[in-house]
Design a protein around this motif. Structure first.
Motif, PDB file in Angstrom:
ATOM      1  N   ILE A 264       0.734  -1.170  -0.115  1.00 26.61           N
ATOM      2  CA  ILE A 264       0.057  -0.096  -0.025  1.00 26.61           C
ATOM      3  C   ILE A 264       1.014   1.403   0.032  1.00 26.61           C
ATOM      4  O   ILE A 264       0.500   2.190  -0.895  1.00 26.61           O
ATOM      5  CB  ILE A 264      -1.024  -0.104   0.976  1.00 26.61           C
ATOM      6  CG1 ILE A 264      -2.065  -1.046   1.219  1.00 26.61           C
ATOM      7  CG2 ILE A 264      -1.578   1.418   1.371  1.00 26.61           C
ATOM      8  CD1 ILE A 264      -2.722  -1.383   2.070  1.00 26.61           C
ATOM      9  N   GLY A 265       2.030   1.091   0.618  1.00 32.49           N
ATOM     10  CA  GLY A 265       2.937   2.339   1.057  1.00 32.49           C
ATOM     11  C   GLY A 265       3.416   2.654  -0.306  1.00 32.49           C
ATOM     12  O   GLY A 265       3.584   3.801  -0.830  1.00 32.49           O
ATOM     13  N   VAL A 266       4.038   1.836  -1.193  1.00 29.81           N
ATOM     14  CA  VAL A 266       4.694   2.055  -2.517  1.00 29.81           C
ATOM     15  C   VAL A 266       3.502   2.429  -3.452  1.00 29.81           C
ATOM     16  O   VAL A 266       3.915   3.446  -4.161  1.00 29.81           O
ATOM     17  CB  VAL A 266       5.244   0.768  -2.837  1.00 29.81           C
ATOM     18  CG1 VAL A 266       6.074   0.800  -4.207  1.00 29.81           C
ATOM     19  CG2 VAL A 266       6.504   0.389  -1.916  1.00 29.81           C
ATOM     20  N   ILE A 267       2.583   1.556  -3.670  1.00 30.04           N
ATOM     21  CA  ILE A 267       1.518   1.852  -4.726  1.00 30.04           C
ATOM     22  C   ILE A 267       0.923   3.162  -4.314  1.00 30.04           C
ATOM     23  O   ILE A 267       0.779   4.138  -5.368  1.00 30.04           O
ATOM     24  CB  ILE A 267       0.549   0.901  -5.004  1.00 30.04           C
ATOM     25  CG1 ILE A 267       1.139  -0.616  -5.338  1.00 30.04           C
ATOM     26  CG2 ILE A 267      -0.495   1.212  -5.759  1.00 30.04           C
ATOM     27  CD1 ILE A 267       0.125  -1.731  -5.199  1.00 30.04           C
ATOM     28  N   GLY A 268       0.410   3.584  -3.185  1.00 28.91           N
ATOM     29  CA  GLY A 268      -0.066   4.651  -2.820  1.00 28.91           C
ATOM     30  C   GLY A 268       0.843   5.922  -3.137  1.00 28.91           C
ATOM     31  O   GLY A 268       0.182   6.932  -3.652  1.00 28.91           O
ATOM     32  N   PHE A 269       1.993   5.911  -2.763  1.00 30.69           N
ATOM     33  CA  PHE A 269       2.858   6.949  -2.890  1.00 30.69           C
ATOM     34  C   PHE A 269       2.920   7.365  -4.559  1.00 30.69           C
ATOM     35  O   PHE A 269       2.848   8.409  -4.835  1.00 30.69           O
ATOM     36  CB  PHE A 269       4.344   6.514  -2.625  1.00 30.69           C
ATOM     37  CG  PHE A 269       5.430   7.866  -2.771  1.00 30.69           C
ATOM     38  CD1 PHE A 269       5.375   8.624  -2.105  1.00 30.69           C
ATOM     39  CD2 PHE A 269       6.512   7.530  -3.709  1.00 30.69           C
ATOM     40  CE1 PHE A 269       6.300   9.709  -2.096  1.00 30.69           C
ATOM     41  CE2 PHE A 269       7.265   8.618  -3.736  1.00 30.69           C
ATOM     42  CZ  PHE A 269       7.284   9.567  -3.181  1.00 30.69           C
ATOM     43  N   VAL A 270       3.052   6.307  -5.457  1.00 26.69           N
ATOM     44  CA  VAL A 270       3.245   6.552  -6.697  1.00 26.69           C
ATOM     45  C   VAL A 270       1.865   7.054  -7.182  1.00 26.69           C
ATOM     46  O   VAL A 270       1.997   8.223  -7.818  1.00 26.69           O
ATOM     47  CB  VAL A 270       3.651   5.093  -7.520  1.00 26.69           C
ATOM     48  CG1 VAL A 270       3.640   5.429  -8.953  1.00 26.69           C
ATOM     49  CG2 VAL A 270       5.019   4.639  -7.154  1.00 26.69           C
TER      50      VAL A 270
ATOM     51  N   VAL B 147       2.018  10.421   3.639  1.00 31.03           N
ATOM     52  CA  VAL B 147       1.225   9.388   4.309  1.00 31.03           C
ATOM     53  C   VAL B 147       1.696   7.886   3.825  1.00 31.03           C
ATOM     54  O   VAL B 147       1.728   7.272   4.688  1.00 31.03           O
ATOM     55  CB  VAL B 147      -0.480   9.479   4.356  1.00 31.03           C
ATOM     56  CG1 VAL B 147      -1.030   8.399   4.770  1.00 31.03           C
ATOM     57  CG2 VAL B 147      -0.762  10.888   4.843  1.00 31.03           C
ATOM     58  N   PHE B 148       1.881   7.862   2.805  1.00 28.90           N
ATOM     59  CA  PHE B 148       2.266   6.450   2.255  1.00 28.90           C
ATOM     60  C   PHE B 148       3.601   6.005   2.415  1.00 28.90           C
ATOM     61  O   PHE B 148       3.789   4.659   2.763  1.00 28.90           O
ATOM     62  CB  PHE B 148       2.017   6.587   0.565  1.00 28.90           C
ATOM     63  CG  PHE B 148       0.533   6.380   0.385  1.00 28.90           C
ATOM     64  CD1 PHE B 148      -0.482   5.632   0.444  1.00 28.90           C
ATOM     65  CD2 PHE B 148      -0.128   7.877  -0.103  1.00 28.90           C
ATOM     66  CE1 PHE B 148      -1.851   5.654   0.281  1.00 28.90           C
ATOM     67  CE2 PHE B 148      -1.197   8.029  -0.567  1.00 28.90           C
ATOM     68  CZ  PHE B 148      -2.223   6.730  -0.302  1.00 28.90           C
ATOM     69  N   PRO B 149       4.624   6.996   2.600  1.00 25.42           N
ATOM     70  CA  PRO B 149       5.991   6.319   3.038  1.00 25.42           C
ATOM     71  C   PRO B 149       5.984   6.080   4.382  1.00 25.42           C
ATOM     72  O   PRO B 149       6.519   5.160   4.824  1.00 25.42           O
ATOM     73  CB  PRO B 149       6.806   7.717   2.600  1.00 25.42           C
ATOM     74  CG  PRO B 149       6.457   8.398   1.476  1.00 25.42           C
ATOM     75  CD  PRO B 149       4.987   8.211   1.682  1.00 25.42           C
ATOM     76  N   ALA B 150       5.286   6.692   5.319  1.00 27.43           N
ATOM     77  CA  ALA B 150       4.784   6.344   6.798  1.00 27.43           C
ATOM     78  C   ALA B 150       4.295   5.000   6.675  1.00 27.43           C
ATOM     79  O   ALA B 150       4.475   4.148   7.563  1.00 27.43           O
ATOM     80  CB  ALA B 150       3.932   7.461   7.303  1.00 27.43           C
ATOM     81  N   VAL B 151       3.135   4.581   5.748  1.00 24.67           N
ATOM     82  CA  VAL B 151       2.578   3.574   5.834  1.00 24.67           C
ATOM     83  C   VAL B 151       3.772   2.278   5.555  1.00 24.67           C
ATOM     84  O   VAL B 151       3.680   0.998   6.108  1.00 24.67           O
ATOM     85  CB  VAL B 151       1.329   3.194   4.739  1.00 24.67           C
ATOM     86  CG1 VAL B 151       1.047   1.980   4.723  1.00 24.67           C
ATOM     87  CG2 VAL B 151       0.353   4.283   5.391  1.00 24.67           C
TER      88      VAL B 151
END
Length: 238
Positions: free
Chosen positions: A21-27, A157-161
């Motif tokens: 989720i963190g990787v995909i969300g960040f992109v 937020v996504f790197p934090a996830v």
């Protein structure tokens, strides 16, 4: 897979999900901010060189170099030529404050832009913009006055996830290591034979056979002599 093994895998599975989720969300969030939410030309454009009037709102406005390119810029991105800009505010209104803020280059279908300045506008109104510069090598160059995206904080937020998932994975592996086996099972001298753990196929069969003859002996179906003979046969693998 037993229920206990499935439960032990839950922390690792959760960590994998969080990291994905963190990787995909960040992109996805980064793409949305750059190509959708960042309205770089929201208030208008002025050709270089040229004169035009743009209605600017009070607050922060971005100024971007906007041009056509034959191919996507490489290396440091779209080169920034010497450009001058003069802003004449409405009567009685202070001049906008320019702050250099070179941003990254964004190119879509040979349409390229790069942020040059952030401008602090004191009051909303019609501002006369005069531009000039050494832009002979550019195709239809202009300055675009736009609205910065207000959602960049959401991107982080996504790197934090992702970091949370990484910590979860580390904690799960540390817990397994402390349990003393790759799968986290406490296998030792005091482990019950009935405990849910991996047993080699041949050993498992022998254990079941020993349990069977023990039950037969306890019920009186086998004598001690017969029990001893059967036990030796089982342990020899016959």
């Amino acid at each position: 897979m037993s229920a206990r093994q499935a439960i032990r895998r839950i922390p690792v599975a959760m960590a994998a999900v969080l990291m994905a989720i963190g990787v995909i969300g960040f992109v996805v969030a980064l793409i949305l901010n750059v190509f959708v939410l960042d309205r770089y030309d929201a208030y208008g454009e002025v050709p270089i060189p040229g004169v035009g009037t743009v209605h600017l709102p009070a607050g922060e406005v971005t100024v971007n170099l906007h041009t056509r390119v034959i191919s996507s810029p490489s290396g440091g991105g779209l080169p920034v030529p010497p450009i001058s800009v003069a802003v004449t505010p409405p009567t009685g209104v202070p001049e906008p404050e320019f702050q250099e803020s070179i941003g990254m280059t964004t190119t879509v279908n040979n349409d390229s832009r790069r942020r040059l300045w952030r401008v602090r506008v004191a009051e909303a109104g019609d501002y006369q913009i005069t531009t000039d510069g050494e832009v002979g090598a550019y195709i239809a160059p202009r300055l675009a006055f736009g609205k910065p995206s207000g959602h960049w904080a959401f991107v982080w937020v996504f790197p934090a996830v992702f970091v949370l998932g990484l910590l979860d994975l580390f904690a799960a592996r540390l817990f397994r290591a402390r349990r003393g086996s790759p799968m986290g099972a406490a296998i030792g001298p005091e482990t019950d034979l009935n405990e849910d753990r991996f047993i080699p196929q041949g050993e498992g069969i022998r254990i079941e056979q020993l349990k069977t003859i023990t039950a037969l002996r306890d019920s009186g179906a086998l004598t001690e002599k017969e029990f001893a003979e059967e036990k030796r046969r089982i342990l020899r693998g016959h």
